[in-house]
Design a protein around this motif. Structure first.
Motif, short mmCIF file in Angstrom:
data_model
loop_
_atom_site.label_atom_id
_atom_site.label_comp_id
_atom_site.label_asym_id
_atom_site.label_seq_id
_atom_site.Cartn_x
_atom_site.Cartn_y
_atom_site.Cartn_z
N ARG A 274 -5.31 -14.11 13.89
CA ARG A 274 -6.11 -12.83 14.59
C ARG A 274 -5.40 -11.86 14.17
N ASP A 275 -4.18 -11.63 14.64
CA ASP A 275 -3.54 -10.44 14.77
C ASP A 275 -3.08 -9.91 13.31
N ALA A 276 -2.85 -10.78 12.45
CA ALA A 276 -2.56 -10.32 10.85
C ALA A 276 -3.72 -9.53 10.47
N GLN A 277 -4.74 -10.18 10.76
CA GLN A 277 -6.18 -9.45 10.31
C GLN A 277 -6.32 -8.00 10.90
N GLU A 278 -6.09 -7.88 12.26
CA GLU A 278 -6.54 -6.68 13.06
C GLU A 278 -5.21 -5.72 12.45
N LEU A 279 -4.04 -6.07 12.21
CA LEU A 279 -3.00 -5.12 11.86
C LEU A 279 -3.15 -4.50 10.54
N ILE A 280 -3.74 -5.26 9.55
CA ILE A 280 -3.77 -4.87 8.05
C ILE A 280 -4.85 -3.94 8.08
N ILE B 272 -4.61 -6.47 0.02
CA ILE B 272 -4.39 -5.85 -1.46
C ILE B 272 -4.54 -4.51 -1.22
N ASP B 273 -5.43 -4.02 -0.60
CA ASP B 273 -5.69 -2.45 -0.59
C ASP B 273 -4.40 -1.65 0.33
N LEU B 274 -3.95 -2.38 1.19
CA LEU B 274 -2.81 -1.65 1.81
C LEU B 274 -1.51 -1.98 0.91
N GLU B 275 -1.22 -2.94 0.13
CA GLU B 275 -0.28 -3.01 -0.92
C GLU B 275 -0.19 -2.15 -1.94
N LYS B 276 -1.55 -1.48 -2.44
CA LYS B 276 -1.73 -0.41 -3.38
C LYS B 276 -1.08 0.76 -2.52
N GLU B 277 -1.58 1.06 -1.25
CA GLU B 277 -1.09 2.25 -0.89
C GLU B 277 0.31 2.38 -0.50
N GLN B 278 1.03 1.04 -0.17
CA GLN B 278 2.22 1.02 -0.14
C GLN B 278 3.19 1.51 -1.53
N LYS B 279 2.78 0.80 -2.46
CA LYS B 279 3.13 1.16 -3.96
C LYS B 279 3.11 2.57 -4.32
N ARG B 280 2.19 3.17 -3.92
CA ARG B 280 1.98 4.68 -4.27
C ARG B 280 2.94 5.63 -3.45
N PRO C 217 0.92 -13.41 -4.94
CA PRO C 217 1.42 -12.22 -4.53
C PRO C 217 0.27 -11.12 -4.83
N ALA C 218 0.75 -9.92 -4.21
CA ALA C 218 -0.20 -8.67 -4.48
C ALA C 218 0.28 -8.35 -5.88
N PRO C 219 -0.50 -7.36 -6.49
CA PRO C 219 -0.41 -7.04 -8.09
C PRO C 219 0.95 -6.25 -8.18
N GLU C 220 1.50 -5.41 -7.02
CA GLU C 220 2.89 -4.94 -7.15
C GLU C 220 3.58 -5.27 -5.92
N PRO C 221 4.52 -6.04 -6.22
CA PRO C 221 5.34 -6.62 -5.14
C PRO C 221 5.92 -5.48 -4.22
N SER C 222 6.34 -5.90 -2.93
CA SER C 222 6.55 -4.78 -2.11
C SER C 222 8.04 -4.46 -2.36
N HIS C 223 8.36 -3.16 -2.08
CA HIS C 223 9.88 -2.89 -2.52
C HIS C 223 10.67 -2.56 -1.12
N THR C 224 10.53 -3.53 -0.31
CA THR C 224 11.36 -3.54 1.11
C THR C 224 12.79 -3.48 0.50
N PRO C 225 13.56 -2.74 1.23
CA PRO C 225 14.80 -2.56 0.80
C PRO C 225 15.44 -3.89 0.84
N PRO C 226 16.10 -4.34 -0.17
CA PRO C 226 16.76 -5.79 -0.18
C PRO C 226 18.28 -5.77 0.67
N GLY C 227 18.75 -6.78 1.15
CA GLY C 227 19.81 -6.53 1.91
C GLY C 227 19.47 -6.25 3.53
N GLU C 228 18.51 -5.86 3.63
CA GLU C 228 17.89 -5.39 5.09
C GLU C 228 16.98 -6.56 5.58
N PRO C 229 17.61 -7.44 6.51
CA PRO C 229 16.42 -8.56 6.79
C PRO C 229 15.51 -7.95 7.74
N PRO C 230 14.21 -8.37 7.43
CA PRO C 230 13.06 -7.67 8.49
C PRO C 230 13.49 -7.95 9.93
#
Length: 1667
Positions: free
Chosen positions: A1224-1230, A1269-1277, A1558-1571
Motif C-alpha cells: 500500500r505504501d509503495a503506491q502512495e509514496l510513488i 516509470i514516470d518517477l524514474e524518468k524525472e530522476q534520470k532528467r 527494470p525501468a528504461p533508465e536504471p537509477s544512478h544511486t551512488p554505488p558504494g553507498e548502501p541504502p
C-alpha cells in the motif's frame, strides 16, 4: 669552669716593688735595694722559679720523679664512698643531694642529668657517684706534668676583711702625705679602735654632722662592742678619733673621688655598668682591678694591726713555714710602739725593731722561700707600694698574640686569665690551646682583671666614650705627665710613691710647688681602685706539689690538734676540723695564711686525666660519654654546634689543690652546666647556691662589701671574693654543701653560684656542657656580659643559627630553639630599627637600607648583606665586646666593628663627628647584615612552625572533641595519621589510636551491613538462574551471611557505636538503615492488617522492593511478597482480557498463576487457556499463507483483522502486516513524489535524496506500483544535470555522489584562496626556519594578518620550499615535490614567477561563468539538488574575489611597484579550484612584462584541466587487455552486471518466478553507498529490514557484493512502518529516506568490523579523482 681560681698581679712569692726618684735632670735615679713586702728582706728563688736573666725552661721539657699513685686516695681504694651526710655541718648547712646511678642509667650522662635536674637544680650543685664498675685510669704522664700555681692569701679573699684592710691602707697614706703619720691606731677602753667599723657606723647614721647633732656616739660605741661601764668620755673619744683620723680623709674623698672615678672611667674606655656609686659622667663607673700591688693592703694592714696588739715582735722565722699562731686577744695599741705602715725599715733591723711593723711572715704569716724581683721597680721614699694598672706585670699572652687598642685596652684571650704554667708563660709564646677561650686568636685585647677571667665591663646605657692618653710600648710610668702628656720639664715631674705615675707640680689642683719631704701619693692611689688578684706561684710537678702540700698541712695543724690519751697520739685531722679552720683563716684580720693552687691548667698543653683518642685510642674510656673530653660534644649538648674548641669550656681544665686552696664564689661562663671529676686526692668541699637565689646572692654581696662594688661593679666576675655561708644565709640566700672525693662527679647547674676549698692534695678535671634547657640561661648570661662590656666565649646567635641550619631538626630541638630564635629575631630587628631611626633622624635623605625617603639627597652609608664567615675579631663590638654576628657597623678608617646598639654613638675613628658616623659620610662607615629581615624571619618561622606542631595537633584534637559529642571518625583517622608522623610524645595520641581502632572495627562491620545488600541479592539471583549446583552454593552462601541478615545484630552494633560516642558515614548509614527497617516493619504490619485487596498494588510492590533492599530476614517481608505476587497476577490476568496480548504472554501468565498456587479451575486461568488454543490455530494458518510464492493479499488482510482479538506471536503478525503495508505504501509514496515534482514552487519539490531513497526501497518489492516509470524518468532528467556538473569539474567517470563531495572540497580550498583578509605582505620566513637574507627587490604592500604561505594560502606544514625570485614559501605537497628529490643547494622557481612551471592539479577547474550557467538550470529540475548550497557558495566567493581584484586589473595603472601585489593575487588565483581566466591572464602578462623569466610571454589561458593521469575503470582495463574498443564486445561474464530484482524463492519448485522489468533508465544511486546506511537515525526501512546491496556500479567494489546482514528470503514486514503521531505529514512518504550523513557514517559499521579495508574503501570513495 668549676673549681678554679684566677691569677693576677706579680708572682706572690717573688714579689717586691721599687720606685724611681726623678733627679733634677729628669734622669731616673739608681734603684734602691730590693726588699720584700713590709720591709722584709729579699730571699732567693726556689721551686723551679727562674731568676731574672736565667733562661726559662719549657714546661714540656721538664721532667721529675713520677707521682706514686699509691700514695693518694683513689676510687676503689680503701673504704667505699658511702659516707652519710654530715648531720652537724658548719653553719648548719644542708647537704646537696648525692646520686648513685645504676650501670644502665649511667650510659648517657646528659640524659641522666636531665633526669635528676628537677630535684638537683634546687640545690645548685649535686654529686654523682658512678657505678663501681666504672673506673677510668689516670692518663697524665706524672713525670713530665708540670704546672704553675697561684698564691692565695686566705683573709684577702673574704670581702669584708679586704674592704677593711684597703680602707686602712689608704687612710694611712693620706695622713702620712699630710704629715700626720698614723703611727698607731687610737685606743678606746684599752682596746684598738677599728677605724673602718667606726667609719661604717657613722656612715650608716647619716654622717658626722648628723651623728653629732643627734648625739649618737654612745650608740655607736655600743655597736662597736664597748660596754656601758666605760669612762663617761666614750662619746668624746669616739668623736675625737673620728674627727682626727677619719673626717679629713672623708672630706678629701668627697672632693677628689668623683674626679678619680672619672679618670678610671676614661681608662676603662667608658663608664662601668652597672654601678651603685655616683659618677660625674652619665652613669656611675668604677675601675676594674688589675693585679694587686706587691705589698698588698691586706698584708700591710694585717701586719700593722698585728703589731699593735703584740707585746713584742717575734723573731725572724726559719726558712720553712712552721710557725705557731699567736693566740688572739688585744693588747694596748701603744705597746711596742707604732710605725707608719709604709715606713721603710733599715735593711738589717726590720725583724727586730720594736717600733716597726713585723714582716708578713712573722709571727702569723707563711714564710716565703724567695722573692722575685723581675717585674719590680725602684722604691722611692719608702712607704706603701701600690701597683697601678700600668706597672703591674703583664701576665697575659705575649704581645705576639695581642694588639693594643687605641684606648689602651687589650682583650683577654682566655675564658679566665691564663695560668702561667703554660709554656707560653715561660717562653713568651702562646700555646695553641691558650688562645682566648678557643684556639682562634684575636687581634685586639682589653685590660684583664687581676684574678679574673673576664675583661673590662661595659656600659648598658651608652655614655660618651673617652680615649685617655696611652703609653707607648717602651714608655715607663713617670716618663710623662699624666695630666698634660708632655715629657718636658722633668725637674718638676713629681712621681707617686705608690704607682710611679708622674705629674707636673703645676698640673695638679692645687699646684705643688716643690717636691714634698714626706711621701706623696696621687689622688688615684689615695682614693683607691680596689684592685686585687692572686699572684703567680712556683712551678711544680705533681710529686713536688704533693710533698709541699703534705708538709704544709702537717706544719699548720701540728700545734692545733689535741693529744688523744687513748691512741697516745695527736688526734686525726678530720674534714670538719679542716672546714672550721678554713673559715677561721678566711675571716681573720690578724692572721694571714698563704697557700698555692694549681688552677686552670690547660689539658691541651699538659694532657687530660682521662684517656684520649689521640693518646689512648684503644682504651675504651677514651670514648666513654662521661669522659670530660667527650661530654661537651654529647648529642644532647649544644656545644656540638660550636665550630672550634674553647679551652676551659669545651676542652677540660685541670686543678691541682692543697689544703685551704680555694675557688671563690662564681657562676659558670654563659651560665652553662659544668662537670667536675676528681681523679684522686683529698676531699674537696663545695658550696652551692641554686640559680633561683642568684639575684639574692648578688644583692647580699653588694650589701656586704659595697666599697668593693663601688670601684669594681664586676667583682662577681673576678672570682677573688668569698663571703661566708653564714652571712649569705642571713641575707635569705639558700646555701648547700657537699664533699667530693676521688672518683666522684660534681655537677653545677645554670646560674648557680658555687665556691669551695680543698682539704689536701688532690687532682680534679672540669669542663662545661650545654643541654637544651640551658639556652635561656645562656642568653641571659650573654646579655649580662654585654652589660658589663665583657667578651663572651662564643656567639650565642651563631650557635642558635647553626642549630637551626641542621637539616634534620627535630621537634624536640625546635621546642627550645624556636623561642630562642624568636627572642634573637626580636632583639635583632629592634636593634636594626633603632639604628635606622637614628640614621634617618640625622638628615632627611633617601635611605638605601630600606629604600625610604623621596628627597634627592642620597644615603652615603655603605650597606650590604654578607653571610660569609669572618674571624671573630671582625665580629666583636669594639665598645661592648659583644658578638655582632647578625649585623655590624664597620669603620673603614680603623676597621673597628661596632654592634648596632653602639653604632654611630661610639667614636670608632678619632676626630669624627657623631652625625657623620650615623650618616656614613664619604662611605667611611658600612652596615653589614648577615641576612635580610625577611630571610631572618623565614629562618626563625621555619623552626617556630616545627616547634608548634605538637600543640597545633593537640589543639585540633581538642577542637574536634569540643565541636560535638560525637566526632567524625574520618577526622579522627586523619588526625591520628598525622599524629603518628609527628616525632613527639603527643598527649592523647595513644588514647586516640585505641579509640580510632575500636571505632574503625565497628565502622568496617557496619559497612558489611550496608554495602553488601545489592551484591548479595545479585549473587543469589544469578545462582538460582544457573541451576541446581548454583542453588546449593547460594544456599551455602546464604547460610554464611545469615548473621548479617539478622536485625538484632544491627541494633547491637549501633548500641556499641553509641556507647563509644563517635560518628561516621558508615554508622550513619547503618543507623538510617536500622530506622528504615523498623519503619518498614511497622508499615508492612499495618498493610497486612488491612484487607490486602484494598491496598494499591504499586504501593505494596514499592514496599516490597524497599524491604528487599535491606537484605535482612523479616517475617513481614515474606508475607508481603506472597500477597503482592498474587495481587499482581490477578491484575495482570484482568488486564490481558481487555487488551491484545501475545501468545507467549498468555502462556507465561498461565504458568505463573499455577506456580503461585492459583487453582486450575480459577476463572481467569480457564479463560486464558481457551484463548491460548485460538491463538495457536491462527499462527499456523498465517504461516501457511505467507509461505506461498504468490501471496493472497485478501486472505492475509482477513487474518490481520482477526489477530486483533486473538493472542498471536508478534513476529508472525508483523510479517503479515509488513507484506500488506509495503504494497500500500509503495503506491502512495510513488504518487506523492511524482505530484510534488510538478509543483510550480521549486522549494516545494522533493529533495533528490528523498526520491533516490524511495527508488532504492522499491528493490525490496517483487512488483512495482503504477507511476514508477514516470518517477524514474524525472530522476534520470535530474541526474543528467548532475552529470553535466561532473563534467565541469572533470569527474565524468566518477559516481554521482562524488560530485557533492568534490564541490565541498573545492569550496573549502576557495575560502582560503579567496579570503579577502589575506593581504599582500613582504616575504616572511616560516616560524621554524631562520630568516632568509633580504634581496634587493622592491616590494610593496602591507603586512598580512595571516601567517599563510603557498598557493593554498595555508600555514606552514611539512616540507616547504622557497622560491629564489619572490622568496615565497610553498608546500612540497601542493607542488608534488618529493622530499628526497630536493637538495640543499637546489634553487627553485615557483609557477607564479615562471608560468612554464606547471602546477599539479587533481581536477579540472571550471570557469566561474560555466558554474553560473549551470546554476541557472536549477529551476527546471524536478527535484531540489543537494549541491545547490555548495554551488551557491562557490559562485559567491568567486564573484566577490573578482570584484575585489578588479581595481588591480587596469593595464594603464599597472607599474613595477605593484609587482609584489600582482604576484600575491596571481598566487591566490592559481591556488583557487575555479578558474578566473581574465584575471589570471592579466596578472601573468603583467608579471612577464615587469620581471620576464620565460623568453616568450605566457599564452592565454582558456581552461584549466587536471594534470593527473586519468584512472581507467575496471571495464576499460579489461578492454585494454583484450584489445577491444566497444564494451558490447566484452564476453558476457566480464560485462558489468546490470541491476536485477531479487526473486522470491517459491516453496513450489514447479512454479517459475515472475521477473519485474527494470525501468528504461536504471537509477544512478551512488554505488558504494548502501541504502540502509543513508537513512536517518530511527527511520524505518520501508521495503526491506535487511537489504542486500550489490555495488555493481562502484569502481572499487565492481563485481563484489557486500551483504550487510539478513537473508535472501523475503524479510518480515515491519508492522509499525506507518505508525506515527496523529498529526503526521500530508503524504505518508514525506521525508521517509533521510540521509544518514557522510561517507564516514556510511562506512562506520564496516570500519568497526573490517578495519583497514573499510578505511581504504572510504578513502577511495571520497578522495579519488575521476576523469
Amino acid at each position: 669552669m668549676v673549681d678554679f681560681t684566677p691569677q693576677g698581679g706579680p708572682p706572690m712569692g717573688a714579689t717586691m716593688t721599687t720606685f724611681r726618684v726623678a733627679a733634677s735632670n729628669g734622669v731616673p735615679g739608681p734603684a734602691a735595694a730590693p726588699r720584700s713586702r713590709m720591709g722584709a728582706v729579699a730571699l732567693p728563688p726556689s721551686n723551679g722559679v727562674q731568676t731574672n736573666g736565667a733562661p726559662a725552661i719549657p714546661l714540656s721539657a721538664r721532667k721529675a720523679q713520677p707521682l706514686d699513685i699509691a700514695t693518694v686516695e683513689r676510687r676503689g681504694q680503701g673504704a667505699p664512698n658511702r659516707e652519710p651526710p654530715k648531720p652537724n655541718r658548719m653553719f648548719g648547712l644542708q647537704e646537696a643531694p648525692t646520686f648513685r646511678p645504676t650501670a644502665e642509667e649511667f650510659k648517657d650522662p646528659v640524659q641522666y642529668i636531665q633526669k635528676i635536674r628537677e630535684e638537683a637544680q634546687k640545690y645548685g650543685i649535686a654529686k654523682i657517684v658512678p657505678p663501681g664498675s666504672w673506673n677510668p685510669p689516670f692518663a697524665v704522664d706524672t713525670e713530665r706534668f708540670h704546672f704553675r700555681t697561684r698564691r692565695q692569701e686566705l683573709n684577702s679573699v673574704e670581702g669584708g676583711t679586704r674592704a677593711n684592710l684597703n680602707y686602712l691602707d689608704q687612710l694611712s697614706k693620706f695622713h702620712k702625705q699630710h704629715g700626720n703619720s698614723l703611727t698607731r691606731f687610737p685606743s678606746v677602753d684599752k682596746r684598738p679602735l677599728d677605724l673602718y667599723k667606726l667609719k661604717k657606723a657613722v656612715e650608716t647614721r647619716g654622717g658626722f654632722e648628723r651623728v653629732c647633732k643627734q648625739k649618737k656616739w654612745a650608740e655607736i660605741g655600743r655597736d662597736l662592742g664597748y660596754s656601758g661601764k666605760i669612762m663617761s668620755s666614750l662619746s668624746t673619744s669616739l668623736k675625737n678619733s673620728y674627727q682626727k683620723w677619719l673626717h679629713p680623709y672623708e672630706e678629701y674623698l668627697r672632693v677628689v673621688k668623683p674626679g678619680v672615678q672619672q679618670m678610671l672611667e676614661f681608662e676603662n674606655g667608658g663608664p662601668f655598668t652597672p654601678s651603685p656609686a655616683p659618677s660625674p659622667m652619665k652613669r656611675s663607673a668604677q675601675a676594674t682591678p688589675t693585679a694587686k700591688g706587691i705589698d698588698s693592703p691586706a698584708m700591710r694592714a694585717s701586719a700593722a694591726l698585728n703589731a699593735s696588739i703584740q707585746s713584742e715582735v717575734a723573731p725572724t722565722p726559719p726558712p720553712e713555714p712552721a710557725r705557731p699562731v699567736i693566740s688572739s686577744g688585744f693588747t694596748p695599741v701603744n705597746a711596742g710602739g707604732f710605725t707608719a705602715v709604709n715606713a721603710q725599715p733599715a735593711p738589717h733591723a726590720a725583724a727586730s725593731t720594736p717600733s716597726s711593723f713585723s714582716a708578713v711572715n712573722a709571727p702569723n704569716g707563711i714564710h716565703r722561700d724567695n722573692i722575685d724581683s723581675r717585674n719590680s721597680t725602684p722604691l722611692r721614699n719608702g712607704g706603701s707600694p701600690m701597683l697601678s694598672a700600668h706597672n703591674t706585670p703583664d701576665l697575659r699572652p705575649s704581645s705576639g698574640a695581642l694588639t693594643p687598642l687605641a684606648n689602651g685596652q687589650a682583650l683577654n684571650h682566655l675564658k679566665r686569665t691564663l695560668s702561667q704554667d703554660t709554656e707560653g708563660g715561660m717562653n713568651d709564646d702562646v700555646d695553641g690551646a691558650s688562645g682566648r677561650r678557643s684556639k682562634r686568636l684575636k687581634k685586639d685585647a682589653v685590660p684583664t682583671v687581676a684574678g679574673s677571667h673576664m675583661t673590662q665591663p661595659r656600659l648598658s646605657t651608652p655614655g660618651r666614650p673617652f680615649n685617655p692618653r696611652t703609653r707607648a710600648p717602651d714608655e715607663r710610668p713617670g716618663d710623662r705627665c699624666e695630666s698634660c702628656g708632655n715629657d718636658n720639664d722633668p725637674a718638676n715631674l713629681l712621681l707617686c710613691d705608690s704607682c710611679d705615675a708622674g705629674y707636673h707640680g703645676y698640673c695638679l689642683d692645687p699646684p705643688v710647688r716643690a717636691v714634698p719631704e714626706s711621701e706623696w701619693h696621687c689622688p688615684k692611689c689615695l682614693v683607691g681602685t680596689g684592685e686585687f688578684g692572686f699572684e703567680e706561684g712556683s712551678v711544680y710537678s705533681l710529686g713536688q706539689f704533693q710533698e709541699k702540700a703534705h708538709l704544709f698541712k702537717e706544719a699548720h695543724f701540728a700545734g692545733k690538734m689535741t693529744f688523744d690519751p687513748v691512741t697516745n697520739t695527736k688526734k686525726f685531722v678530720s674534714e670538719d676540723d679542716v672546714e672550721r679552720e678554713f673559715w677561721r683563716l678566711v675571716e681573720s684580720i690578724t692572721e694571714t695564711v698563704e697557700v698555692e693552687y694549681g688552677a686552670d691548667v690547660h689539658s691541651t698543653t699538659h694532657g687530660s686525666g682521662f684517656p684520649t683518642i689521640e693518646r689512648n685510642p684503644r682504651d675504651p674510656y677514651s670514648t666513654d660519654p662521661w669522659n670530660l673530653n667527650i661530654l661537651p660534644y654529647n648529642s644532647e649538648s649544644l656545644f656540638r654546634h660550636i665550630k672550634s674548641d674553647i679551652s676551659g669550656m669545651t676542652v677540660p681544665w685541670l686543678y691541682v689543690g692543697m689544703v685551704f686552696s680555694t675557688f671563690c664564689w662564681h657562676a659558670e661562663d654563659h651560665y652553662t652546666y659544668s662537670a667536675n671529676y676528681q681523679h684522686f686526692g683529698a676531699t674537696k668541699t663545695w658550696y652551692g647556691i641554686p640559680g633561683e637565689d642568684a639575684e639574692k646572692f648578688e644583692q647580699a654581696m653588694r650589701e656586704a662589701v659595697p666599697e668593693l662594688f663601688e670601684t669594681q661593679p664586676d667583682l662577681l666576675f673576678q672570682l677573688v671574693t668569698l663571703l661566708t655561708p653564714e652571712q649569705l644565709q642571713k641575707a635569705g640566700v639558700r646555701v648547700y654543701a657537699l664533699d667530693q672525693r676521688a672518683g666522684e662527679f660534681v655537677i653545677t647547674f645554670p646560674q648557680a653560684y658555687h665556691a669551695g676549698f680543698n682539704h689536701g692534695f688532690n687532682f680534679n678535671e672540669a669542663v662545661n656542657f650545654a643541654p637544651y634547657d640551658w639556652e635561656p640561661f645562656g642568653e641571659f648570661g650573654v646579655q649580662r656580659l654585654q652589660d658589663f662590656r665583657r667578651s663572651p666565649c662564643f656567639s650565642h646567635d651563631e650557635l642558635l643559627l647553626a642549630a637551626a641550619a641542621q637539616k634534620t631538626t627535630t621537634i624536640k630541638t625546635a621546642k627550645w630553639l624556636g623561642p630562642a630564635l624568636e627572642r634573637m629575631r626580636d632583639r635583632e630587628l629592634k636593634a636594626r630599627t633603632e639604628f635606622l631611626e637614628k640614621h634617618k633622624a640625622q638628615q632627611e635623605h633617601t635611605c638605601k637600607m630600606d629604600g625610604s625617603g623621596e628627597v634627592e639627597e642620597k644615603c652615603e652609608i655603605a650597606f650590604l648583606t654578607d653571610d660569609s664567615n669572618l674571624h671573630e675579631d671582625e665580629l666583636i663590638c669594639s665598645y661592648c665586646k659583644a658578638y655582632s654576628y647578625l649585623s655590624r657597623f664597620v669603620c673603614s678608617r680603623t676597621s673597628k666593628p661596632v654592634c648596632l646598639r653602639h653604632a654611630g654613638w661610639f667614636e670608632c675613628c678619632p676626630g669624627s663627628d657623631e652625625k657623620n658616623r650615623y650618616l656614613g659620610i664619604g662611605g667611611q662607615h658600612m652596615v653589614v647584615y648577615r641576612m635580610s629581615d625577611d630571610d631572618l624571619q623565614t629562618s626563625v618561622q621555619k623552626i617556630v612552625d616545627k616547634a608548634s606542631t605538637p600543640e597545633n595537633w593537640e589543639a585540633r584534637l581538642d577542637n574536634l572533641l569540643e565541636d560535638g559529642p560525637k566526632p567524625q571518625l574520618k577526622a579522627l583517622r586523619a588526625l591520628l595519621n598525622e599524629g603518628e608522623k609527628i616525632d613527639w610524645d603527643l598527649g592523647g595520641l595513644s588514647d586516640l589510636k585505641e579509640f580510632v581502632e575500636k571505632c574503625s572495627e565497628l565502622a568496617e562491620e557496619a559497612v558489611s551491613y550496608t554495602t553488601r545488600k545489592q551484591q548479595a541479592r545479585r549473587k543469589t539471583e544469578r545462582s538460582w538462574r544457573r541451576g541446581t549446583a548454583a542453588k546449593a552454593a547460594a544456599a551455602e552462601l546464604d547460610e554464611k551471611e545469615r548473621e548479617y541478615r539478622k536485625v538484632e545484630n544491627i541494633q547491637k552494633l549501633l548500641y556499641k557505636a553509641d556507647k563509644l560516642c563517635f560518628d561516621s558515614p558508615e554508622i550513619t548509614a547503618l543507623r538510617e538503615r536500622a530506622d528504615n527497617i523498623a519503619d518498614f516493619q511497622q508499615r508492612v504490619s499495618a498493610a497486612l492488617r488491612d484487607r490486602a485487596g484494598h491496598q494499591s498494588i504499586a504501593k505494596l510492590d514499592e514496599l516490597l522492593e524497599e524491604g528487599k533492599g535491606f537484605n535482612v530476614d523479616m517475617t513481614e517481608l515474606d508475607n508481603l511478597e506472597r500477597v503482592v505476587q498474587q495481587l499482581k497476577w490477578l491484575r495482570e490476568a484482568q488486564e490481558l482480557r481487555t487488551k491484545q496480548c501475545t501468545l507467549q504472554e498468555v502462556t507465561d501468565l498461565i504458568t505463573q498463576g499455577l506456580e503461585l498456587g492459583m487453582p486450575e479451575s480459577h476463572p481467569d486461568i480457564s479463560w486464558h487457556v481457551e484463548k491460548k488454543a485460538q491463538g495457536e490455530l491462527w499462527e499456523s494458518k498465517a504461516k501457511e499463507l505467507m509461505s506461498v510464492e504468490n501471496v493472497h493479499y485478501q486472505q492475509l488482510d482477513a487474518l490481520s483483522k482477526q489477530a486483533t482479538t486473538l493472542p498471536v506471536t508478534p513476529e508472525t503478525l508483523a510479517a503479515v502486516d509488513a507484506i500488506l503495508k509495503k504494497q500500500r505504501d509503495a503506491q502512495e509514496l510513488i504518487m506523492s513524489l511524482y505530484e510534488r515534482s510538478k509543483n510550480p514552487d521549486f522549494r516545494q519539490r522533493p529533495k533528490y535524496k528523498e526520491v533516490r531513497d524511495a527508488m532504492e526501497a522499491l528493490n525490496a518489492l517483487n512488483s512495482k506500483p503504477s507511476g514508477t516509470i514516470d518517477l524514474e524518468k524525472e530522476q534520470k532528467r535530474h541526474e543528467d544535470w548532475m552529470r553535466k556538473g561532473k563534467k565541469l569539474f572533470g569527474k565524468a567517470n566518477a559516481p554521482l555522489h562524488i560530485l557533492h563531495a568534490h564541490m565541498k572540497l573545492v569550496d573549502e580550498r576557495n575560502r582560503n584562496c579567496f579570503d579577502l583578509t589575506d593581504q599582500p605582505r613582504m616575504p616572511v620566513e616560516p616560524a621554524s626556519r631562520a630568516n632568509t637574507p633580504e634581496e634587493g627587490d622592491n616590494v610593496d604592500g602591507s603586512g598580512s594578518s595571516r601567517d599563510v604561505f603557498c598557493i593554498c594560502r595555508k600555514p606552514e606544514a611539512g616540507m616547504m620550499i622557497e622560491c629564489e625570485l619572490c622568496h615565497e614559501w610553498y608546500h612540497g605537497k601542493c607542488l608534488k615535490i618529493a622530499r628526497g628529490k630536493v637538495k640543499e643547494d637546489d634553487k627553485y622557481t615557483c609557477p607564479i614567477c615562471d608560468y612554464r612551471v606547471k602546477i599539479p592539479r587533481d581536477a579540472t577547474r571550471p570557469k566561474l561563468e560555466d558554474l553560473q550557467m549551470w546554476q541557472d538550470e536549477l529551476p527546471s529540475l524536478p527535484f531540489q539538488p543537494e549541491e545547490e548550497e555548495t554551488l551557491d557558495s562557490l559562485i559567491q566567493h568567486g564573484s566577490d574575489f573578482r570584484d575585489y581584484v578588479a581595481k588591480y586589473i587596469n593595464p594603464l595603472m599597472s607599474s613595477p611597484d605593484e609587482l609584489t601585489t600582482q604576484r600575491f593575487y596571481l598566487r591566490k588565483l592559481e591556488g583557487a579550484e575555479i578558474l578566473l581566466s581574465d584575471e589570471i591572464n592579466f596578472f601573468r602578462q603583467e608579471l612577464h612584462k615587469w620581471v620576464p623569466v620565460a623568453p616568450v610571454p605566457p599564452p592565454i589561458l582558456e581552461k584549466s584541466l587536471s594534470t593527473r593521469k586519468p584512472r581507467p575503470t575496471k571495464q576499460q582495463k579489461l578492454m585494454s587487455q583484450l584489445g577491444l574498443t566497444n564494451p558490447e564486445d566484452l564476453p558476457q561474464h566480464l560485462r558489468t552486471k546490470t541491476h536485477q530484482f531479487k526473486h522470491r524463492k517459491s516453496l513450489d519448485p514447479t512454479k517459475t518466478p515472475q521477473t519485474i522489468q527494470p525501468a528504461p533508465e536504471p537509477s544512478h544511486t551512488p554505488p558504494g553507498e548502501p541504502p540502509g546506511h543513508r537513512r536517518g537515525f530511527g527511520e524505518p526501512d520501508y521495503f526491506n529490514s535487511a537489504p542486500t546491496t550489490s555495488y555493481s556500479n562502484s569502481p572499487t567494489f565492481t563485481g563484489a557484493a557486500m551483504n550487510f546482514g539478513g537473508s535472501s528470503s523475503i524479510p518480515a514486514i515491519d508492522p509499525g512502518l506507518f505508525d506515527g503521531p496523529g498529526h503526521g505529514p500530508a503524504s505518508p512518504m514525506q521525508d521517509p529516506f533521510k540521509s544518514s550523513g557522510s561517507g564516514h557514517e556510511m562506512f562506520g559499521e564496516m570500519m568497526e568490523v573490517g578495519g583497514g579495508q573499510a578505511e581504504e574503501a572510504l578513502a577511495i570513495t571520497e578522495d579519488s579523482r575521476f576523469e
